[in-house]
Design an enzyme around this catalytic site. Structure first.
Site: not given
Length: 525
Positions: A411, A448
């Site tokens: 992205r 994460e």
């Protein structure tokens, strides 16, 4: 339905629990004059208890909702082997969620209980009961965090604290949130006096918080709601502590009506205004508080007291149960997991571009795996002209300081391409493993939810070049840190790092503190 023989000194210390096929709950309408425990044996009784505020407080109504799902599952058994009429349970669950629309904890807890529905009523009950213990543990952690924070924000002496509504053990399974913090500070010898807003029209402060403080032996005064600002102006308040019913991603906070006014007064007088609430109160699918549905209560709550009329017959009434305090007025929002400082998250005053980006974000919980919040920028990219304005802002921030742009897969390619077009600067791409033929530089990093690797063609970046690294979202900082290592491995210089969105609380900005960093929108992780 009632068990009035229970007392706070007796076996029933929690505000809500399960007992042999029924939900037991302290009837908060009866306090402080009578300590009464309701025995709720049907879903309709439970819904009525929530609507009538016999059970109230965002965490408590969430737990009541979870136990209500368990109650429905037990009442809708279709066979002795434990099979359940799932459609009936889901219909009951929808009615429970609709009972109080503002507090997000209710929908959150009902959904968690429903996750075990296919496993039978006992599994649903086990899930709901486990949430009671979890709530107590979560509250203890949040209370410790908040008490530690308050000590850093206030004078080193016993404090004068102002609080609103009721946020103690009555509003949770145990411990409380903002009131729990006050009791923790009192246990540390750090409370001189508590000003308790009466909290009109139903007087949860005067009736419930005063009762809890009296039980705990903490000095307090009941304060007329409209006198709170005057108390601040006279130097009688060192800190304001409140709870929350729903918190948007940017920190805008819905709480009992009157909270917004307290925040305005606290800001005027330079007094710390701290919100204490569990992570379950955050609704990160809402970018800002403007999307929070505010419950309107019955006119009779305002026009009568104890059944006696106090206004002309037929008087029109404005009686919202909650208001929304803008994040910019809040010193910190404290949970079991984080201390979120909205003023640190805010962009420059009047930063309409950053605010518009935040409004267009969409949050998808538990993606790509449970516990992870996925922030999607599709709405940002879909708004005509907005991507160009974002690129212009970043180009202005780093004007004259970069020779090449490095976009991160995937992205980051979107922002990198827009920035390259706007500035006429060469664009190169950092790719995931196996995407690039030929010799490459490599850099590993942690996310994460796991580890990954980035690669860059050798020769794509030249020694001595100044490279601006760009991505869409900054979380832990692992991806951009790896991108920076690719640049230095190539013998070039990191000119800076830019992302559209920064997730606060994950340490990304701190990890990249050696570099010049720019982000437009900041939201809580």
């Amino acid at each position: 339905m009632n068990r009035p023989e229970n007392t706070p000194e007796g076996p029933f210390r929690s505000s809500i629990t399960w007992d042999d096929g029924a939900v037991l709950a302290v009837d908060q309408r009866a306090l402080p004059h009578e300590y009464r425990v309701l025995r709720l044996e049907t879903v309709d009784q439970l819904i009525d208890a929530i609507r009538s505020l016999s059970v109230r407080g965002a965490p408590a109504i969430g737990l009541a909702g979870a136990l209500g799902v368990a109650l429905s599952a037990h009442l809708n058994r279709t066979r002795p082997d434990g099979a359940v009429d799932e459609a009936a349970v889901r219909a009951d669950s929808a009615r429970i969620v609709a009972a109080r629309p503002t507090a997000v904890n209710l929908a959150w807890a009902v959904e968690r209980a429903l996750q075990r529905l296919a496993d039978g009523p006992e599994a649903v009950l086990a899930q709901a009961v486990s949430m009671l213990a979890e709530d107590a543990a979560v509250n203890r952690a949040a209370v410790r965090n908040a008490a530690d924070l308050v000590a850093t924000l206030t004078p080193d002496r016993p404090l004068r604290i102002l609080t609103h509504c009721n946020t103690g053990r009555l509003a949770t399974a145990a411990v409380g949130t903002a009131l729990g913090t006050i009791l923790e500070l009192a246990a540390r010898g750090q409370v001189a006096n508590v000003l308790v807003d009466e909290t009109r029209p139903l007087l949860q402060g005067a009736r419930l918080t005063a009762w809890e403080l009296g039980e705990a032996g903490v000095p307090y005064q009941v304060c007329v709601d409209s006198a709170a600002a005057a108390a601040m102006s006279r130097g009688l308040v060192d800190c304001v502590l409140v709870g929350a019913d729903r918190i948007a991603a940017n920190g805008d906070t819905a709480n009992k009506i009157g909270t917004y006014g307290l925040a305005v007064a606290a800001a005027r007088h330079g007094i710390p205004f701290v919100v204490v609430a569990p992570e379950s109160t955050w609704d990160r699918r809402l970018a800002a508080g403007s999307g929070i549905l505010i419950e309107e209560r019955a006119a009779a709550e305002v026009t009568t007291i104890a059944g006696s009329p106090t206004a002309p017959a037929g008087a029109a009434v404005f009686n919202p149960a909650f208001d929304v305090t803008p994040a910019e007025l809040i010193t910190a929002v404290v949970s079991e997991r984080q201390v979120f400082r909205p003023t640190a998250a805010a962009g420059p005053p009047g930063d309409e571009l950053g605010e518009r980006v935040t409004e267009l974000l969409t949050c998808f919980p538990d993606h790509p795996q449970p516990g992870i919040l996925f922030w999607d920028l599709a709405g940002v990219y879909a708004e005509p002209g907005l991507l160009g304005r974002i690129a212009d802002r970043i180009a202005d921030t780093f004007a004259g300081r970069f020779d090449r742009i490095l976009g991160v897969e995937s992205r980051g390619f979107v922002l990198g391409a827009a920035l390259a077009v706007r500035t006429g600067t060469p664009l190169v791409l950092a790719r995931k493993p196996g995407k690039l033929p030929g010799p490459v530089h490599q850099a590993s990093y942690s996310l994460e939810y796991g580890d990954d690797l980035l690669e860059l063609h050798k020769g794509a970046v030249l020694p001595g070049e100044r490279v601006l690294c760009v991505d869409d979202v900054l979380a832990t900082g692992g991806t951009l840190a790896a991108t920076g290592r690719l640049v230095t491995d190539a013998g070039a210089e990191v000119a800076g790092m830019a992302a559209v969105v920064e997730l606060l609380g994950l340490g990304g900005a701190q990890r990249l503190s050696a570099h010049s960093l720019s982000t437009l929108s900041k939201v809580s992780a």
